[in-house]
Design an enzyme around this catalytic site. Structure first.
Site, PDB file in Angstrom:
ATOM      1  N   HIS A  74       0.819  -1.217   0.000  1.00  0.00           N
ATOM      2  CA  HIS A  74       0.000   0.000   0.000  1.00  0.00           C
ATOM      3  C   HIS A  74       0.848   1.261   0.000  1.00  0.00           C
ATOM      4  CE1 HIS A  74      -3.657  -2.344   1.793  1.00  0.00           C
ATOM      5  NE2 HIS A  74      -3.485  -2.576   0.521  1.00  0.00           N
ATOM      6  N   CYS A 124       6.944  19.872  -5.746  1.00  0.00           N
ATOM      7  CA  CYS A 124       8.174  19.223  -6.230  1.00  0.00           C
ATOM      8  C   CYS A 124       9.149  20.308  -6.678  1.00  0.00           C
ATOM      9  CB  CYS A 124       7.800  18.332  -7.404  1.00  0.00           C
ATOM     10  SG  CYS A 124       9.184  17.563  -8.257  1.00  0.00           S
TER      11      CYS A 124
HETATM   12  C1  BV8 Z   1      -8.191  -2.076  -5.589  1.00  0.00           C
HETATM   13  C2  BV8 Z   1      -2.989   3.243   2.188  1.00  0.00           C
HETATM   14  C3  BV8 Z   1      -8.926  -2.287  -7.766  1.00  0.00           C
HETATM   15  C4  BV8 Z   1      -3.587   4.601   2.303  1.00  0.00           C
HETATM   16  C5  BV8 Z   1      -4.845   1.678   2.236  1.00  0.00           C
HETATM   17  C6  BV8 Z   1     -16.038  -0.650  -3.358  1.00  0.00           C
HETATM   18  C7  BV8 Z   1     -15.596   0.511  -3.989  1.00  0.00           C
HETATM   19  C8  BV8 Z   1     -14.253   0.725  -4.299  1.00  0.00           C
HETATM   20  C9  BV8 Z   1     -13.299  -0.241  -3.983  1.00  0.00           C
HETATM   21  C10 BV8 Z   1     -13.763  -1.388  -3.340  1.00  0.00           C
HETATM   22  C11 BV8 Z   1     -15.091  -1.617  -3.033  1.00  0.00           C
HETATM   23  N1  BV8 Z   1     -15.203  -2.822  -2.418  1.00  0.00           N
HETATM   24  C12 BV8 Z   1     -13.971  -3.371  -2.316  1.00  0.00           C
HETATM   25  C13 BV8 Z   1     -13.105  -2.510  -2.897  1.00  0.00           C
HETATM   26  C14 BV8 Z   1     -11.690  -2.721  -3.002  1.00  0.00           C
HETATM   27  C15 BV8 Z   1     -11.014  -1.868  -1.928  1.00  0.00           C
HETATM   28  C16 BV8 Z   1     -11.367  -2.417  -0.575  1.00  0.00           C
HETATM   29  O1  BV8 Z   1     -10.880  -3.475  -0.205  1.00  0.00           O
HETATM   30  N2  BV8 Z   1     -12.205  -1.694   0.190  1.00  0.00           N
HETATM   31  C17 BV8 Z   1     -12.594  -2.184   1.495  1.00  0.00           C
HETATM   32  C18 BV8 Z   1     -12.660  -1.025   2.494  1.00  0.00           C
HETATM   33  C19 BV8 Z   1     -13.936  -2.870   1.361  1.00  0.00           C
HETATM   34  N3  BV8 Z   1      -9.625  -2.023  -2.212  1.00  0.00           N
HETATM   35  C20 BV8 Z   1      -9.012  -1.144  -3.001  1.00  0.00           C
HETATM   36  O2  BV8 Z   1      -9.514  -0.143  -3.442  1.00  0.00           O
HETATM   37  C21 BV8 Z   1      -7.585  -1.521  -3.350  1.00  0.00           C
HETATM   38  N4  BV8 Z   1      -7.414  -1.383  -4.772  1.00  0.00           N
HETATM   39  O3  BV8 Z   1      -9.013  -2.882  -5.239  1.00  0.00           O
HETATM   40  O4  BV8 Z   1      -7.958  -1.740  -6.852  1.00  0.00           O
HETATM   41  C22 BV8 Z   1      -8.407  -2.013  -9.077  1.00  0.00           C
HETATM   42  C23 BV8 Z   1      -8.006  -3.079  -9.843  1.00  0.00           C
HETATM   43  C24 BV8 Z   1      -7.561  -2.839 -11.070  1.00  0.00           C
HETATM   44  C25 BV8 Z   1      -7.504  -1.528 -11.551  1.00  0.00           C
HETATM   45  C26 BV8 Z   1      -7.885  -0.449 -10.748  1.00  0.00           C
HETATM   46  C27 BV8 Z   1      -8.342  -0.691  -9.480  1.00  0.00           C
HETATM   47  C28 BV8 Z   1      -6.589  -0.578  -2.682  1.00  0.00           C
HETATM   48  C29 BV8 Z   1      -6.671  -0.770  -1.183  1.00  0.00           C
HETATM   49  C30 BV8 Z   1      -5.557   0.035  -0.518  1.00  0.00           C
HETATM   50  C31 BV8 Z   1      -6.161   1.177   0.254  1.00  0.00           C
HETATM   51  N5  BV8 Z   1      -5.087   1.858   0.977  1.00  0.00           N
HETATM   52  N6  BV8 Z   1      -3.847   2.303   2.867  1.00  0.00           N
HETATM   53  C32 BV8 Z   1      -3.417   5.154   3.692  1.00  0.00           C
HETATM   54  O5  BV8 Z   1      -2.935   4.442   4.605  1.00  0.00           O
HETATM   55  O6  BV8 Z   1      -3.762   6.338   3.860  1.00  0.00           O
HETATM   56  S1  BV8 Z   1      -5.789   0.550   3.067  1.00  0.00           S
HETATM   57  C33 BV8 Z   1      -5.698   0.787   4.734  1.00  0.00           C
HETATM   58  O7  BV8 Z   1      -6.481  -0.280   5.278  1.00  0.00           O
HETATM   59  C34 BV8 Z   1      -4.325   0.611   5.346  1.00  0.00           C
HETATM   60  O8  BV8 Z   1      -3.305   0.220   4.445  1.00  0.00           O
HETATM   61  C35 BV8 Z   1      -4.580  -0.534   6.329  1.00  0.00           C
HETATM   62  O9  BV8 Z   1      -3.458  -1.237   6.600  1.00  0.00           O
HETATM   63  C36 BV8 Z   1      -5.545  -1.292   5.536  1.00  0.00           C
HETATM   64  C37 BV8 Z   1      -6.228  -2.449   6.126  1.00  0.00           C
HETATM   65  O10 BV8 Z   1      -6.655  -2.089   7.389  1.00  0.00           O
HETATM   66  P1  BV8 Z   1      -5.990  -2.910   8.596  1.00  0.00           P
HETATM   67  O11 BV8 Z   1      -4.509  -2.836   8.449  1.00  0.00           O
HETATM   68  O12 BV8 Z   1      -6.608  -4.250   8.643  1.00  0.00           O
HETATM   69  O13 BV8 Z   1      -6.391  -2.026   9.812  1.00  0.00           O
HETATM   70  P2  BV8 Z   1      -7.791  -2.031  10.572  1.00  0.00           P
HETATM   71  O14 BV8 Z   1      -7.840  -0.812  11.409  1.00  0.00           O
HETATM   72  O15 BV8 Z   1      -8.891  -2.316   9.604  1.00  0.00           O
HETATM   73  O16 BV8 Z   1      -7.699  -3.315  11.527  1.00  0.00           O
HETATM   74  C38 BV8 Z   1      -6.756  -3.345  12.572  1.00  0.00           C
HETATM   75  C39 BV8 Z   1      -6.798  -4.764  13.111  1.00  0.00           C
HETATM   76  O17 BV8 Z   1      -5.789  -4.902  14.105  1.00  0.00           O
HETATM   77  C40 BV8 Z   1      -8.116  -5.120  13.788  1.00  0.00           C
HETATM   78  O18 BV8 Z   1      -8.497  -6.415  13.371  1.00  0.00           O
HETATM   79  C41 BV8 Z   1      -7.771  -5.121  15.285  1.00  0.00           C
HETATM   80  O19 BV8 Z   1      -8.505  -6.083  15.994  1.00  0.00           O
HETATM   81  C42 BV8 Z   1      -6.321  -5.510  15.246  1.00  0.00           C
HETATM   82  N7  BV8 Z   1      -5.507  -5.040  16.370  1.00  0.00           N
HETATM   83  C43 BV8 Z   1      -5.584  -3.846  16.999  1.00  0.00           C
HETATM   84  N8  BV8 Z   1      -4.595  -3.766  17.918  1.00  0.00           N
HETATM   85  C44 BV8 Z   1      -3.876  -4.924  17.825  1.00  0.00           C
HETATM   86  C45 BV8 Z   1      -4.452  -5.741  16.837  1.00  0.00           C
HETATM   87  N9  BV8 Z   1      -3.985  -6.952  16.522  1.00  0.00           N
HETATM   88  C46 BV8 Z   1      -2.885  -7.379  17.184  1.00  0.00           C
HETATM   89  N10 BV8 Z   1      -2.267  -6.652  18.143  1.00  0.00           N
HETATM   90  C47 BV8 Z   1      -2.728  -5.436  18.486  1.00  0.00           C
HETATM   91  N11 BV8 Z   1      -2.096  -4.727  19.445  1.00  0.00           N
HETATM   92 ZN    ZN Z   2       8.141  17.018 -10.183  1.00  0.00          ZN
END
Ligand code: BV8
Ligand code: ZN
Length: 249
Positions: free
Chosen positions: A127, A156
């Site tokens: 990501h 830039c």
């Molecule tokens: C793609 C960078 C397609 C930015 C991030 C509808 C419309 C549009 C898109 C979609 C849709 N439905 C599905 C999609 C696809 C979409 C998607 O998955 N959406 C989700 C929300 C449903 N995905 C995309 O858009 C991806 N691209 O599909 O492209 C495509 C294909 C071809 C051509 C063109 C396009 C791109 C996804 C990347 C998004 N960018 N981050 C930024 O950071 O600002 S994602 C973001 O969420 C972060 O990277 C993060 O890491 C990631 C996942 O979240 P988690 O890491 O799981 O974090 P979260 O808070 O959710 O959970 C934390 C967990 O930790 C919990 O379970 C908790 O219990 C646990 N925890 C807490 N403390 C602890 C712990 N565990 C252990 N120890 C602890 N101490």
């Molecule tokens: Zn530039």
């Protein structure tokens, strides 16, 4: 006589045995891996910023409609991350990489750079990285560690507008990095999925992909996730506490 449920200790002992016996280990980390360092998770309590949801800000549309607001969010996150340190979970993964060398692959969804700061060398950042900027004019990608940034949106040296070097919702993942991540999932015999809610795709698809190629799946999370049911082991707890015990030889 119902069989007794394995205790957390039993499960950890089993995970340690599998880790010791495995020949290739692949890890997918999420925001939970950085939670104990003080970096807010995306979907956990407290959320990430004001009353916005990440899905509203981390998109190309949000950036193009209001680059200044989008950069305020990233500048706030960068300033927060700059003040925190890697936790014992990050260091444990760096230690495992030291021990297993190229039989170990770390794939991260996190953009905070804490795995680098803990000493991990070979990281597949599917990501992107919050410390990278990408120029919309000359396409140059640079590391930029300034906090706070002098002006928002930053410029830039060519005069073009910079965007954060992260992958937004709706954007494709970096092709080569994603292919390497898929290969590491297919080639491993143990896949650890740590601190991720497993709701973001295609990242979350790496776990079932690994299992379909014969890997055991161990999940480490504070809570249940959509993958908990299919994991071979789901260790409930904090990654900063479990990982040092898991890799302790
Ligand atoms: C793609 C960078 C397609 C930015 C991030 C509808 C419309 C549009 C898109 C979609 C849709 N439905 C599905 C999609 C696809 C979409 C998607 O998955 N959406 C989700 C929300 C449903 N995905 C995309 O858009 C991806 N691209 O599909 O492209 C495509 C294909 C071809 C051509 C063109 C396009 C791109 C996804 C990347 C998004 N960018 N981050 C930024 O950071 O600002 S994602 C973001 O969420 C972060 O990277 C993060 O890491 C990631 C996942 O979240 P988690 O890491 O799981 O974090 P979260 O808070 O959710 O959970 C934390 C967990 O930790 C919990 O379970 C908790 O219990 C646990 N925890 C807490 N403390 C602890 C712990 N565990 C252990 N120890 C602890 N101490
Ligand atoms: Zn530039």
């Amino acid at each position: 006589m119902t069989p007794t449920q394995p205790t957390a200790q039993d499960q950890l002992a089993q995970a340690r045995a599998w880790q010791r016996d495995s020949s290739r280990v692949t890890v997918l980390s999420g925001a939970g891996t950085s939670a104990e360092s003080g970096v807010p998770t995306f979907r956990g309590p407290g959320g990430l910023w004001r009353d916005f949801k990440p899905e509203q800000l981390a998109t190309p549309e949000a950036f193009h409609s209001n680059p200044k607001l989008c950069w305020e969010w990233y500048d706030w996150r960068r300033s927060l991350i700059a003040q925190v340190k890697p936790n014992l979970g990050h260091f444990a993964l760096a230690q495992l990489e030291q021990r297993l060398q190229d039989s170990f692959t770390l794939i991260t969804q996190n953009v905070d750079g804490l795995h680098n700061r803990a000493g991990s060398q070979r990281i597949l950042k599917i990501h992107g990285d919050i410390w990278w900027t990408l120029c919309l004019s000359c396409n140059r990608i640079q590391s930029d560690f300034r906090v706070p940034l002098p002006d928002l949106p930053p410029r830039c040296s060519c005069g073009g507008m910079l965007r954060p070097g992260v992958v937004w919702f709706g954007e494709s993942l970096p092709t080569l990095t994603w292919e390497q991540a898929r290969k590491a999932a297919c080639d491993c015999d143990l896949f650890l999925i740590i601190g991720t809610s497993a709701v973001v795709y295609p990242a979350a698809s790496l776990a079932p992909l690994a299992q379909s190629h014969g890997a055991r799946l161990i999940e480490i999370n504070m809570e249940e996730t959509p993958l908990s049911g299919s994991a071979d082991l789901s260790l409930r707890g904090a990654s900063g506490e479990i990982l040092p015990q898991l890799i302790d030889s």
